[in-house]
Design a protein around this motif. Sequence first.
Motif, PDB file in Angstrom:
ATOM      1  N   HIS A 261      44.269  53.999  50.061  1.00  0.00           N
ATOM      2  CA  HIS A 261      43.969  53.871  48.563  1.00  0.00           C
ATOM      3  C   HIS A 261      42.648  52.985  48.384  1.00  0.00           C
ATOM      4  N   ARG A 262      41.578  53.729  47.772  1.00  0.00           N
ATOM      5  CA  ARG A 262      40.470  52.886  47.210  1.00  0.00           C
ATOM      6  C   ARG A 262      39.992  53.542  45.926  1.00  0.00           C
ATOM      7  N   TYR A 323      42.148  50.049  50.624  1.00  0.00           N
ATOM      8  CA  TYR A 323      40.689  50.105  51.425  1.00  0.00           C
ATOM      9  C   TYR A 323      40.169  48.857  51.751  1.00  0.00           C
ATOM     10  N   HIS A 324      40.044  48.011  50.777  1.00  0.00           N
ATOM     11  CA  HIS A 324      39.233  46.603  50.747  1.00  0.00           C
ATOM     12  C   HIS A 324      40.308  45.704  51.747  1.00  0.00           C
ATOM     13  N   ARG A 325      41.551  45.600  51.798  1.00  0.00           N
ATOM     14  CA  ARG A 325      42.093  44.776  52.648  1.00  0.00           C
ATOM     15  C   ARG A 325      41.952  45.237  54.061  1.00  0.00           C
ATOM     16  N   PHE A 326      41.985  46.707  54.300  1.00  0.00           N
ATOM     17  CA  PHE A 326      42.103  47.039  55.719  1.00  0.00           C
ATOM     18  C   PHE A 326      40.785  47.019  56.348  1.00  0.00           C
ATOM     19  N   THR A 327      39.795  47.064  55.296  1.00  0.00           N
ATOM     20  CA  THR A 327      38.400  46.964  56.031  1.00  0.00           C
ATOM     21  C   THR A 327      37.714  45.769  55.916  1.00  0.00           C
ATOM     22  N   GLY A 328      38.238  44.832  55.126  1.00  0.00           N
ATOM     23  CA  GLY A 328      37.851  43.589  55.177  1.00  0.00           C
ATOM     24  C   GLY A 328      38.555  42.601  55.960  1.00  0.00           C
ATOM     25  N   TYR A 329      39.750  42.839  55.998  1.00  0.00           N
ATOM     26  CA  TYR A 329      40.721  41.917  56.909  1.00  0.00           C
ATOM     27  C   TYR A 329      41.648  42.832  57.926  1.00  0.00           C
ATOM     28  N   PRO A 330      41.092  43.504  58.956  1.00  0.00           N
ATOM     29  CA  PRO A 330      41.759  44.243  59.654  1.00  0.00           C
ATOM     30  C   PRO A 330      42.636  43.700  60.745  1.00  0.00           C
ATOM     31  N   HIS A 331      42.481  42.595  61.239  1.00  0.00           N
ATOM     32  CA  HIS A 331      43.242  41.826  62.171  1.00  0.00           C
ATOM     33  C   HIS A 331      44.535  41.196  61.379  1.00  0.00           C
ATOM     34  N   GLU A 332      44.553  41.119  60.159  1.00  0.00           N
ATOM     35  CA  GLU A 332      45.529  40.749  59.384  1.00  0.00           C
ATOM     36  C   GLU A 332      46.379  42.075  58.995  1.00  0.00           C
ATOM     37  N   PHE A 333      45.531  42.927  58.501  1.00  0.00           N
ATOM     38  CA  PHE A 333      46.367  44.068  57.855  1.00  0.00           C
ATOM     39  C   PHE A 333      46.851  45.580  58.817  1.00  0.00           C
ATOM     40  N   ALA A 334      46.074  45.302  59.822  1.00  0.00           N
ATOM     41  CA  ALA A 334      46.462  46.490  60.735  1.00  0.00           C
ATOM     42  C   ALA A 334      47.946  46.051  61.431  1.00  0.00           C
ATOM     43  N   PRO A 335      47.973  44.773  61.952  1.00  0.00           N
ATOM     44  CA  PRO A 335      49.527  44.676  62.488  1.00  0.00           C
ATOM     45  C   PRO A 335      50.660  45.038  61.223  1.00  0.00           C
ATOM     46  N   ALA A 381      39.480  60.897  34.513  1.00  0.00           N
ATOM     47  CA  ALA A 381      39.963  62.289  35.534  1.00  0.00           C
ATOM     48  C   ALA A 381      41.064  61.424  36.331  1.00  0.00           C
ATOM     49  N   PHE A 382      41.093  60.122  36.752  1.00  0.00           N
ATOM     50  CA  PHE A 382      42.111  59.569  37.518  1.00  0.00           C
ATOM     51  C   PHE A 382      43.264  58.864  36.940  1.00  0.00           C
ATOM     52  N   GLY A 383      42.960  58.748  35.499  1.00  0.00           N
ATOM     53  CA  GLY A 383      44.282  58.086  34.704  1.00  0.00           C
ATOM     54  C   GLY A 383      44.591  56.751  35.222  1.00  0.00           C
ATOM     55  N   ASP A 384      45.652  56.269  35.325  1.00  0.00           N
ATOM     56  CA  ASP A 384      46.103  54.959  35.645  1.00  0.00           C
ATOM     57  C   ASP A 384      46.132  54.679  37.141  1.00  0.00           C
ATOM     58  N   TYR A 385      45.629  55.612  38.160  1.00  0.00           N
ATOM     59  CA  TYR A 385      45.454  55.511  39.467  1.00  0.00           C
ATOM     60  C   TYR A 385      44.835  54.282  39.765  1.00  0.00           C
ATOM     61  N   ARG A 386      43.612  54.128  39.084  1.00  0.00           N
ATOM     62  CA  ARG A 386      42.930  52.880  39.338  1.00  0.00           C
ATOM     63  C   ARG A 386      43.565  51.693  39.248  1.00  0.00           C
ATOM     64  N   GLU A 387      44.705  51.587  38.271  1.00  0.00           N
ATOM     65  CA  GLU A 387      45.275  50.116  38.218  1.00  0.00           C
ATOM     66  C   GLU A 387      46.363  50.355  39.473  1.00  0.00           C
ATOM     67  N   GLN A 388      46.779  51.198  39.883  1.00  0.00           N
ATOM     68  CA  GLN A 388      47.470  51.045  41.214  1.00  0.00           C
ATOM     69  C   GLN A 388      46.998  50.646  42.305  1.00  0.00           C
ATOM     70  N   VAL A 389      45.730  51.193  42.402  1.00  0.00           N
ATOM     71  CA  VAL A 389      44.712  50.684  43.509  1.00  0.00           C
ATOM     72  C   VAL A 389      44.380  49.045  43.464  1.00  0.00           C
ATOM     73  N   ALA A 390      44.233  48.799  42.232  1.00  0.00           N
ATOM     74  CA  ALA A 390      43.999  47.290  42.059  1.00  0.00           C
ATOM     75  C   ALA A 390      45.214  46.309  42.156  1.00  0.00           C
ATOM     76  N   ALA A 391      46.220  46.867  41.920  1.00  0.00           N
ATOM     77  CA  ALA A 391      47.522  46.276  42.188  1.00  0.00           C
ATOM     78  C   ALA A 391      47.685  46.001  43.611  1.00  0.00           C
ATOM     79  N   LEU A 392      47.337  47.227  44.541  1.00  0.00           N
ATOM     80  CA  LEU A 392      47.334  47.082  45.831  1.00  0.00           C
ATOM     81  C   LEU A 392      46.559  45.932  46.653  1.00  0.00           C
ATOM     82  N   ARG A 393      45.417  45.731  45.674  1.00  0.00           N
ATOM     83  CA  ARG A 393      44.482  44.791  46.490  1.00  0.00           C
ATOM     84  C   ARG A 393      44.987  43.538  46.316  1.00  0.00           C
ATOM     85  N   GLY A 394      45.494  43.223  45.076  1.00  0.00           N
ATOM     86  CA  GLY A 394      46.263  41.943  44.821  1.00  0.00           C
ATOM     87  C   GLY A 394      45.313  40.700  44.528  1.00  0.00           C
TER      88      GLY A 394
END
Length: 394
Positions: A261-262, A323-335, A381-394
């Motif tokens: 998600h990005r 996206y931001h968690r995985f690319t920003g903190y890969p050693h934490e989120f890849a495991p 175009a994407f409706g509330d999808y951006r809110e879902q992405v933001a919630a995953l980012r935390g």
Amino acid sequence: MRRMVLNAALGRSARVRRDPAETLALWRKCIRETVAAADTEPDLRDWEFIEDLGFLLQCFAAVPELTPLGWTLQLRGAVHRLENRLRVKWIHAQNPLVGAAPVERPIFIVGLPRAATGLAHRVLAAAPGHRAPHLWEMQRTGLPRDDAARGRTAIERQVAALRRLAPDYDAARPLRADRPEEHTAVLWRTYAPLAAAPLPEYRTWLDQQDATGDYEYLKLVLQVLQYGAPPRRWILRFPGDVAHLDVIRHVFPDAVFVWMHRDPVAAVPSFCSTVERLTALHCKEVDPLAIGRTWLPVLAESIERGRKLRRSLPDDAVADVNYHRFTGYPHEFAPRLFERIGALWTVSDRNGLNAILDEHRPDHEYAMDRYGFGKPDVEAAFGDYREQVAALRG
């Protein structure tokens, strides 16, 4: 300069595309030659596949700005796809044990393009118990050992030529013959051709197609590639698979999806920039506004369809990754991702991650107005999808 010289050299042989009847006649000639060289006779589904490729070629031939190089790439690509399909079908016919082996718990990496799907693909595929198809394997599937070496070399040369002809495209979307790659080399009813040229007829046609046959063929290819080798879990990547979660689970009942998600405000213009570079390889002139008009709705519709389809899937069938968690903190989120999909994170994976990250090219921000849309257009175009992405980012 290289591109101009090559287009001039190919110009005479590519003029046939300007006449729809001659285009169809040329494709039929290619079909006859390919079938004659094969050891198997096409069945009904093969002929449907052939007709689909012929329709796509006619759509490309109708593009006024298509270059000789662009036409040649598409024609040769269609021929290679047919050769590969007939070879895969022949292998299955000769050895029923190939098709008897299951493809167990494959991982499909889906979502928006430019959402680190490529990075996730390489990280997951590098694990000892995992396996991802390489580009050359999907284009030269099942060749005998000596022929396979030559086939791999041929694909390496093609990829190297592409890098020379379009270094800006390679910078944004590097292709390598011997690395995990999108399985659009196997699928044929996808939105991928729209990235090479404006194809309105193909776009309309695509919306009416059933993709089941694409994924059934993908399974045949994977069965050929895994035959005789120690069992490993397939790691597959094509962002557009997000629109076919139901079909994939029908063909691969235990498939698991890693949904990257990005924020589309960042992902869509980034992808449009990549499309612009690929289109420049195929067309004399490129209209960025037309790219935006095509791809904003295509991507938004794919994501919306995927969101609806996942409601019928069990919770453990989808792993959501920001996206931001995985690319920003890969050693934490890849495991964490490995744990989520039931894979073991090892010291080897941790050490290998560093090497992958060293080669990873971070994305840049791209101007949306170049492609004729702004933030409000993406939000609509994407409706509330951006809110879902933001919630995953935390």
